[in-house]
Design a protein around this motif. Sequence first.
Motif, mmCIF file in Angstrom:
data_model
loop_
_atom_site.group_PDB
_atom_site.id
_atom_site.type_symbol
_atom_site.label_atom_id
_atom_site.label_comp_id
_atom_site.label_asym_id
_atom_site.label_seq_id
_atom_site.Cartn_x
_atom_site.Cartn_y
_atom_site.Cartn_z
ATOM 1 N N ARG A 156 27.587 3.849 1.604
ATOM 2 C CA ARG A 156 27.546 5.074 0.801
ATOM 3 C C ARG A 156 28.833 5.844 1.077
ATOM 4 O O ARG A 156 29.168 6.087 2.229
ATOM 5 N N LEU A 157 29.526 6.219 0.018
ATOM 6 C CA LEU A 157 30.793 6.939 0.148
ATOM 7 C C LEU A 157 30.700 8.292 -0.542
ATOM 8 O O LEU A 157 30.116 8.394 -1.622
ATOM 9 N N PRO A 158 31.322 9.299 0.040
ATOM 10 C CA PRO A 158 31.450 10.574 -0.674
ATOM 11 C C PRO A 158 32.269 10.346 -1.959
ATOM 12 O O PRO A 158 33.098 9.431 -2.031
ATOM 13 N N HIS A 159 32.026 11.181 -2.952
ATOM 14 C CA HIS A 159 32.693 11.012 -4.252
ATOM 15 C C HIS A 159 34.212 10.987 -4.140
ATOM 16 O O HIS A 159 34.868 10.187 -4.823
ATOM 17 N N ASP A 160 34.789 11.837 -3.295
ATOM 18 C CA ASP A 160 36.246 11.884 -3.202
ATOM 19 C C ASP A 160 36.816 10.577 -2.642
ATOM 20 O O ASP A 160 37.858 10.108 -3.099
ATOM 21 N N ILE A 161 36.123 9.983 -1.689
ATOM 22 C CA ILE A 161 36.611 8.724 -1.120
ATOM 23 C C ILE A 161 36.453 7.603 -2.137
ATOM 24 O O ILE A 161 37.349 6.771 -2.310
ATOM 25 N N LYS A 162 35.330 7.575 -2.851
ATOM 26 C CA LYS A 162 35.114 6.557 -3.886
ATOM 27 C C LYS A 162 36.195 6.652 -4.953
ATOM 28 O O LYS A 162 36.748 5.640 -5.393
ATOM 29 N N SER A 163 36.533 7.868 -5.358
ATOM 30 C CA SER A 163 37.592 8.061 -6.358
ATOM 31 C C SER A 163 38.936 7.560 -5.836
ATOM 32 O O SER A 163 39.691 6.920 -6.564
ATOM 33 N N PHE A 164 39.227 7.857 -4.575
ATOM 34 C CA PHE A 164 40.476 7.412 -3.978
ATOM 35 C C PHE A 164 40.545 5.889 -3.950
ATOM 36 O O PHE A 164 41.571 5.301 -4.312
ATOM 37 N N VAL A 165 39.460 5.250 -3.539
ATOM 38 C CA VAL A 165 39.418 3.783 -3.483
ATOM 39 C C VAL A 165 39.625 3.210 -4.883
ATOM 40 O O VAL A 165 40.393 2.256 -5.075
ATOM 41 N N ALA A 166 38.982 3.790 -5.878
ATOM 42 C CA ALA A 166 39.134 3.322 -7.255
ATOM 43 C C ALA A 166 40.576 3.477 -7.735
ATOM 44 O O ALA A 166 41.141 2.570 -8.360
ATOM 45 N N GLN B 87 38.086 -2.911 -5.474
ATOM 46 C CA GLN B 87 37.756 -1.817 -4.574
ATOM 47 C C GLN B 87 37.347 -2.369 -3.219
ATOM 48 O O GLN B 87 37.678 -1.797 -2.180
ATOM 49 N N ASN B 88 36.663 -3.494 -3.210
ATOM 50 C CA ASN B 88 36.283 -4.134 -1.961
ATOM 51 C C ASN B 88 37.532 -4.474 -1.141
ATOM 52 O O ASN B 88 37.573 -4.226 0.067
ATOM 53 N N SER B 89 38.551 -5.028 -1.796
ATOM 54 C CA SER B 89 39.795 -5.371 -1.095
ATOM 55 C C SER B 89 40.472 -4.146 -0.509
ATOM 56 O O SER B 89 41.036 -4.196 0.583
ATOM 57 N N GLU B 90 40.418 -3.040 -1.229
ATOM 58 C CA GLU B 90 41.021 -1.804 -0.731
ATOM 59 C C GLU B 90 40.299 -1.290 0.509
ATOM 60 O O GLU B 90 40.935 -0.826 1.453
ATOM 61 N N ILE B 91 38.987 -1.382 0.510
ATOM 62 C CA ILE B 91 38.225 -0.939 1.680
ATOM 63 C C ILE B 91 38.526 -1.844 2.864
ATOM 64 O O ILE B 91 38.751 -1.364 3.986
#
Length: 57
Positions: A11-21, A31-35
């Motif tokens: 589970r990611l906060p919205h800001d982190i999810k947006s950054f990863v995207a 996105q998996n590769s970025e994480i």
Amino acid sequence: MKEDVVKLMVRLPHDIKSFVAQQSDRNGSSQNSEIIRAVRERMERVQREEMPAPAGN
């Protein structure tokens, strides 16, 4: 040889999810590769910090 892979739901906060995207779009990767890249960079940094200083310095 294929490396072992384990699924993990995160589970990611919205800001982190947006950054990863944004980073995945920018780098043409998933996105998996970025994480994975971010975690590996952190692992390398921690390992460097934990290495003892060379003797005589």
